[in-house]
Motif scaffolding. Sequence first.
Motif, PDB file in Angstrom:
ATOM      1  N   THR A 146       0.821  -1.220   0.000  1.00 24.05           N
ATOM      2  CA  THR A 146       0.000   0.000   0.000  1.00 24.05           C
ATOM      3  C   THR A 146       0.853   1.267   0.000  1.00 24.05           C
ATOM      4  OG1 THR A 146      -0.043  -0.104   2.399  1.00 24.05           O
ATOM      5  CG2 THR A 146      -1.891  -1.121   1.238  1.00 24.05           C
ATOM      6  N   THR A 169       2.375   4.568  -1.130  1.00 23.39           N
ATOM      7  CA  THR A 169       1.863   5.560  -2.089  1.00 23.39           C
ATOM      8  C   THR A 169       2.814   6.743  -2.266  1.00 23.39           C
ATOM      9  OG1 THR A 169       0.795   6.898  -0.401  1.00 23.39           O
ATOM     10  CG2 THR A 169      -0.491   5.052  -1.302  1.00 23.39           C
ATOM     11  N   LEU A 170       2.423   7.616  -3.192  1.00 21.18           N
ATOM     12  CA  LEU A 170       3.173   8.842  -3.436  1.00 21.18           C
ATOM     13  C   LEU A 170       3.194   9.725  -2.173  1.00 21.18           C
ATOM     14  CD1 LEU A 170       4.492   9.847  -6.114  1.00 21.18           C
ATOM     15  CD2 LEU A 170       2.497  11.326  -6.390  1.00 21.18           C
ATOM     16  N   ALA A 171       2.126   9.662  -1.390  1.00 18.66           N
ATOM     17  CA  ALA A 171       2.084  10.454  -0.149  1.00 18.66           C
ATOM     18  C   ALA A 171       3.159   9.961   0.817  1.00 18.66           C
ATOM     19  CB  ALA A 171       0.701  10.344   0.505  1.00 18.66           C
ATOM     20  N   ASN A 172       3.365   8.647   0.883  1.00 16.50           N
ATOM     21  CA  ASN A 172       4.432   8.094   1.728  1.00 16.50           C
ATOM     22  C   ASN A 172       5.790   8.601   1.252  1.00 16.50           C
ATOM     23  OD1 ASN A 172       2.597   5.049   1.649  1.00 16.50           O
ATOM     24  ND2 ASN A 172       2.714   6.457   3.380  1.00 16.50           N
ATOM     25  N   LYS A 174       6.493  11.380  -0.385  1.00 13.72           N
ATOM     26  CA  LYS A 174       6.712  12.789  -0.049  1.00 13.72           C
ATOM     27  C   LYS A 174       7.031  12.940   1.436  1.00 13.72           C
ATOM     28  CE  LYS A 174       4.249  15.953  -2.432  1.00 13.72           C
ATOM     29  NZ  LYS A 174       3.042  16.635  -2.968  1.00 13.72           N
ATOM     30  N   ALA A 175       6.383  12.159   2.274  1.00  8.71           N
ATOM     31  CA  ALA A 175       6.639  12.246   3.716  1.00  8.71           C
ATOM     32  C   ALA A 175       8.082  11.835   4.034  1.00  8.71           C
ATOM     33  CB  ALA A 175       5.650  11.366   4.487  1.00  8.71           C
ATOM     34  N   GLU A 181      10.530  14.545   2.658  1.00  9.47           N
ATOM     35  CA  GLU A 181      10.518  15.803   3.416  1.00  9.47           C
ATOM     36  C   GLU A 181      11.217  15.609   4.760  1.00  9.47           C
ATOM     37  OE1 GLU A 181       6.456  17.380   1.259  1.00  9.47           O
ATOM     38  OE2 GLU A 181       6.556  17.515   3.458  1.00  9.47           O
ATOM     39  N   TRP A 218       8.024  20.942  -5.285  1.00  2.28           N
ATOM     40  CA  TRP A 218       7.914  19.727  -6.100  1.00  2.28           C
ATOM     41  C   TRP A 218       7.604  20.102  -7.537  1.00  2.28           C
ATOM     42  CZ3 TRP A 218       9.284  15.172  -4.194  1.00  2.28           C
ATOM     43  CH2 TRP A 218       9.254  14.982  -2.810  1.00  2.28           C
TER      44      TRP A 218
END
Length: 335
Positions: free
Chosen positions: A219, A221-224, A226-227, A230, A245
Motif C-alpha cells: 500500500t 503511495t506517493l504520499a508516503n 513525499k513524507a 521531506e 515539487w
Amino acid sequence: MTLPAPWDQYPVRISAATSQAELEAIEHELFGRKAGVLTVALQEVGKLSPEERKNRGSELNAVKQQIEAALQAKLVELKSASQGFLAQTDALDVTLDLPAKETGRLHPIHEYIREAEEVFGRMGFDAVTGPELETEHFNFNMLNIPETHPARDLQDTFWVSSLDRTVMRTHTSPVQVRYMTGRKPPFRMICTGKVYRKDSDATHSPMFHQIEGLMIGKTVTLANMKAVMEEAVKNLVDPDVEFRWRTGYFPFVEPGLEMDLRWRGDENQSREGRWLEVVGCGMVHPNVLKNVGIDPDLWQGFAFGFGVERMIMIRHQIPDIRLFFGGDLRFLRQF
Ligand code: PHE
C-alpha cells in the motif's frame, strides 16, 4: 709531548676507541692490579738504584698522568655522544612549540553519507552498496531505459572501452534492480555511492555521490514518498529548508517528480536565492518490477535518488561543487 716507546701507542689507541668497553679494556691493560703494564713498570722502579730510580720514576709518572688525562677526556666524549643532544646542551626548553601531530578524518561527503544512513535507518531503511563499474543491462535496460533515451548519449555516459557493454554507472538506480532481484518484498533500502557523468561546472562534477532509495509494499503511495523525502531534507539539510515539487521524467518511475531546494550559495543570485534540483523520484514503473519478477498488481512503491553534494551545498551555502574534490584542506577542515 709525545710519549717514549712503548707508551706512545696508548694515546693513539685511546683516541681511536669507539666504545666505553674498548676504553675500559685499554685501561685494564695498563693499570690492571697484577698484570697492568704500567702497574708492573712502576713496581719495578723500586728495584732500581737510587740514581736510576729518580729518573725512571719521574718519567713513568709523567706517562701515567698523560694517559689518565687522555682516558678521562675520551670517556666524557663517548658518554656525551651516547646521550646525544641533551647531554651536550644540558638544557630542555619546555616552552618550545612543537608542531601538533596531524590526524586524518573522514571526507565531509563520507561523514554526510553516514549521517544519511542514520536518518534513513531510523525510518527503517537498510543501507547497501553496489558496483561502480556497471553493465549496460543493469544501468539502463532493466530500468526501462530504451536504446534511444538521451541518458545513453555519449555526452553523458562514460563507456568503458576495454569492456563490452560496460559503463561507469551514471546513477545508483541499477542497485534497485540488483537489490530486488531474488528478494521478496516488502523492503526499504538505501544505496549510497559514487556515480559518473560527462559534466562539469559549478553544480555538476564528472564524479559525484547519490543516495538511492527504494520502498516497496502493498500500500505504499506517493504520499508516503513525499513524507519520507521531506523528513530526509529536514534532517539532512535544514529543519526550515524551503522546497518545491515539480514533475520530472525518468523512464523507471511513473509518475516522476523532482524536488528542488532553495539555494543561497551563489552570491551573484538575487536575494530570492535560486532553486537547486536535489532529487529525482517517483513511483517505481511496473516494467521495472516485472523485470525483477515482482508482480506489479500486488506490489507498488517509490524510488528516489538524491545528489549528495548538492544537499551539502545547500546546508552550508557552498558556491561550487568542485570545492569538494579540489583537496584544499582549508576548505575541508571547515566541516
Ligand atoms: N537515477 C535518477 C538520476 O540519477 C534519479 C532517480 C532515482 C529518479 C530514482 C527516480 C527514481 O537522475
